[in-house]
Each structure stands twice: as structure tokens, then as C-alpha cells.
Design a protein around this motif. Structure first.
Motif, PDB file in Angstrom:
ATOM      1  N   LYS A  72       7.147   8.148  -5.160  1.00  0.00           N
ATOM      2  CA  LYS A  72       6.343   7.066  -4.618  1.00  0.00           C
ATOM      3  C   LYS A  72       6.824   6.709  -3.210  1.00  0.00           C
ATOM      4  CE  LYS A  72       6.082   3.559  -7.529  1.00  0.00           C
ATOM      5  NZ  LYS A  72       4.628   3.334  -7.805  1.00  0.00           N
ATOM      6  N   ALA A  73       5.871   6.508  -2.302  1.00  0.00           N
ATOM      7  CA  ALA A  73       6.149   5.963  -0.973  1.00  0.00           C
ATOM      8  C   ALA A  73       5.306   4.703  -0.827  1.00  0.00           C
ATOM      9  CB  ALA A  73       5.793   6.976   0.120  1.00  0.00           C
ATOM     10  N   GLN A  74       5.929   3.617  -0.394  1.00  0.00           N
ATOM     11  CA  GLN A  74       5.245   2.323  -0.392  1.00  0.00           C
ATOM     12  C   GLN A  74       5.613   1.536   0.862  1.00  0.00           C
ATOM     13  OE1 GLN A  74       6.488  -0.769  -3.372  1.00  0.00           O
ATOM     14  NE2 GLN A  74       4.416  -0.497  -4.145  1.00  0.00           N
ATOM     15  N   TYR A  75       4.594   0.886   1.438  1.00  0.00           N
ATOM     16  CA  TYR A  75       4.832  -0.034   2.544  1.00  0.00           C
ATOM     17  C   TYR A  75       4.477  -1.442   2.079  1.00  0.00           C
ATOM     18  CZ  TYR A  75       4.478  -2.515   6.956  1.00  0.00           C
ATOM     19  OH  TYR A  75       4.644  -3.429   7.963  1.00  0.00           O
ATOM     20  N   ILE A  76       5.386  -2.379   2.302  1.00  0.00           N
ATOM     21  CA  ILE A  76       5.202  -3.762   1.880  1.00  0.00           C
ATOM     22  C   ILE A  76       5.252  -4.658   3.115  1.00  0.00           C
ATOM     23  CG2 ILE A  76       6.128  -5.649   0.477  1.00  0.00           C
ATOM     24  CD1 ILE A  76       7.420  -3.483  -1.299  1.00  0.00           C
ATOM     25  N   TYR A  77       4.214  -5.461   3.288  1.00  0.00           N
ATOM     26  CA  TYR A  77       4.130  -6.375   4.433  1.00  0.00           C
ATOM     27  C   TYR A  77       4.052  -7.809   3.929  1.00  0.00           C
ATOM     28  CZ  TYR A  77       2.308  -8.779   8.546  1.00  0.00           C
ATOM     29  OH  TYR A  77       2.128  -9.651   9.595  1.00  0.00           O
ATOM     30  N   GLY A  78       4.808  -8.680   4.557  1.00  0.00           N
ATOM     31  CA  GLY A  78       4.804 -10.089   4.168  1.00  0.00           C
ATOM     32  C   GLY A  78       3.702 -10.858   4.876  1.00  0.00           C
ATOM     33  N   PHE A  79       2.740 -11.367   4.110  1.00  0.00           N
ATOM     34  CA  PHE A  79       1.632 -12.133   4.708  1.00  0.00           C
ATOM     35  C   PHE A  79       2.089 -13.525   5.152  1.00  0.00           C
ATOM     36  CE2 PHE A  79      -1.020  -9.327   1.834  1.00  0.00           C
ATOM     37  CZ  PHE A  79      -1.522  -8.563   2.862  1.00  0.00           C
ATOM     38  N   THR A  80       3.058 -14.084   4.450  1.00  0.00           N
ATOM     39  CA  THR A  80       3.505 -15.431   4.773  1.00  0.00           C
ATOM     40  C   THR A  80       4.677 -15.401   5.754  1.00  0.00           C
ATOM     41  OG1 THR A  80       4.840 -15.374   2.750  1.00  0.00           O
ATOM     42  CG2 THR A  80       2.715 -16.480   2.627  1.00  0.00           C
ATOM     43  N   VAL A  85       0.864  -1.168   0.000  1.00  0.00           N
ATOM     44  CA  VAL A  85       0.000   0.000   0.000  1.00  0.00           C
ATOM     45  C   VAL A  85       0.910   1.229   0.000  1.00  0.00           C
ATOM     46  CG1 VAL A  85      -0.176   0.054   2.528  1.00  0.00           C
ATOM     47  CG2 VAL A  85      -1.922   1.176   1.151  1.00  0.00           C
ATOM     48  N   GLY A  86       0.516   2.250  -0.754  1.00  0.00           N
ATOM     49  CA  GLY A  86       1.384   3.411  -0.845  1.00  0.00           C
ATOM     50  C   GLY A  86       0.688   4.610  -1.438  1.00  0.00           C
ATOM     51  N   LEU A  87       1.472   5.641  -1.629  1.00  0.00           N
ATOM     52  CA  LEU A  87       0.983   6.893  -2.185  1.00  0.00           C
ATOM     53  C   LEU A  87       1.977   7.359  -3.232  1.00  0.00           C
ATOM     54  CD1 LEU A  87      -1.236   9.157  -1.716  1.00  0.00           C
ATOM     55  CD2 LEU A  87       0.506  10.316  -0.345  1.00  0.00           C
TER      56      LEU A  87
END
Length: 229
Positions: free
Chosen positions: A185-193, A173-175
């Protein structure tokens, strides 16, 4: 090498598919764009098993974007490569009370399908979507520390925790904001696994002193600039 070739072919197919599919539309002036971007990252592994310290890294990528004027969103396929660092607390076996953060690095490749929700037309968007990730091992940067003992464990060595899971599923998710040929661009990445699942299943690890299931999810912040064509 064979796995890498399959990964590259998949990315090429995805980009080609989205470009061809949307270009066929006859009723609207849909625009296809291609962008290159790069920037800096901050990376961490969220886990109760290890004591971690976020580290810095870099990211480069390419994006095939479909600009849909009559919709409230745009769509893009992206591929990005990153090298990130994270610190994990460890100690000398003879000095159990003196721990320090050892630097590890991990190289990853990600492909993503992103939806860009328009806040101010296409100039400012919220970017959200899933990612597939292939990453290398958690590599200790300095081999002289490989026999340090990982904090929270009695005998687990720093060199023993490199074999993390290679395939992971993430969410982003990002802006982003900018004009036709330049965006920030600014982005946050989260690992679901659980990227430490392979360690949890390993039979040869000495986890004396901590009987918790080994579990960890990656957390990454990325700040990039993109040029579009």
C-alpha cells in the motif's frame, strides 16, 4: 487515559458494525477480511510560519475490509498508529545568522473509512476516504535546544511550539495492490484542519517579528505491507 478508552471503544464499535452489517446480506457472497499492516512514513507540516524539513517515521495498523464482488468498490474501516518526525529551523539567540533544523516528533492515532475503487478487480485498487486523528504534542527530541529561537521570529523559543491541536480531520488517497493474503500500500494523507490553530490562539507566545496567522497542515506519505486473514 479516559479519552484513549473512548477512542478505542469507538474503533471497536465501527469495526463490529461494518462486519455485522455486511455479513447479513443474503444475495451475494460478500467476504469480510481482517488485516494487519506496517511500514515507513515521511512527514511534514506545510506552513508559511516555520521553515520545515520532512522527517521519517513508522506506522502500524489494522483493517476490517468488506469485499463486495458485485460492486465497483470495496469498503474498509482502519485504525493506524504512527510516530513521525519533522525538522523545524531554529537558531541560537546569540547567532542569528546560523540556523539548523531541530527534530520534533509527534505520535498520532487515526481511524478512517476508506473506499477501495477496483482497477483490476480487487487486486489493484485506488483507496480514498476521510480520517479522524488524535495526536500528541509536537515534542522536541533534544531538550538542550529548547531555548533556541524559531526561524522567522525574534523571541519565539523552540520549546514554545509544542502545544499543537490534538484533534484533526484528514483525507487519504492511495494505491494498493496484491492478492488475497498480502498487499502493498502507498498512501498520502493530508490534514484539512489547521493543526497549529492552538498555537495561533495562545496568548503567551511571543511572535514578535512575524505577524502572520499561525497555520499549518500535515502532509504524510506512508508505504506499508499488509497481511490479511
Amino acid at each position: 487515559m479516559k479519552q484513549n478508552k473512548h477512542f478505542i471503544l469507538l474503533v471497536v464499535f465501527c469495526i463490529g458494525f461494518v462486519t455485522t452489517f455486511y455479513a447479513q446480506h443474503k444475495r451475494y457472497a460478500i467476504k469480510n477480511g481482517f488485516g494487519l499492516y506496517g511500514g515507513l512514513t515521511q512527514y511534514d507540516i506545510l506552513t508559511d510560519n516555520f521553515e520545515t524539513q520532512p522527517g521519517n517515521g513508522w506506522m502500524v495498523g489494522a483493517s476490517a475490509t468488506v469485499d463486495i464482488p458485485h460492486k465497483w468498490y470495496n469498503i474498509s474501516y482502519t485504525i493506524q498508529l504512527a510516530e513521525n518526525k519533522v525538522g523545524i529551523a531554529s537558531r541560537q539567540a546569540t547567532l542569528p545568522m546560523q540556523s539548523q533544523f531541530l527534530d520534533y516528533k509527534v505520535f498520532s492515532a487515526q481511524i478512517a473509512l476508506l473506499m477501495h475503487i477496483k482497477l483490476v478487480k480487487s487486486f489493484v485498487t485506488i483507496d480514498v476516504g476521510p480520517m479522524l486523528q488524535y495526536n500528541g504534542e509536537l515534542e522536541l527530541e533534544d531538550d538542550q535546544y529548547e531555548n533556541f529561537v524559531v526561524a522567522n521570529y525574534d523571541n519565539l523559543l523552540a520549546k514554545d511550539i509544542s502545544g499543537i491541536s490534538k484533534f484533526n480531520v484528514d483525507g487519504a488517497v492511495g494505491l494498493s495492490a496484491g492478492f488475497s493474503h498480502f498487499r502493498l500500500k502507498a498512501q498520502y494523507i493530508y490534514g484539512f484542519t489547521n493543526m497549529l490553530a492552538k498555537l495561533d490562539k495562545a496568548d503567551d507566545l511571543d511572535v514578535t517579528g512575524n505577524d502572520k496567522k499561525i497555520k499549518g497542515n500535515q502532509s504524510m506519505l506512508a508505504f506499508t505491507a499488509m497481511i490479511t486473514f
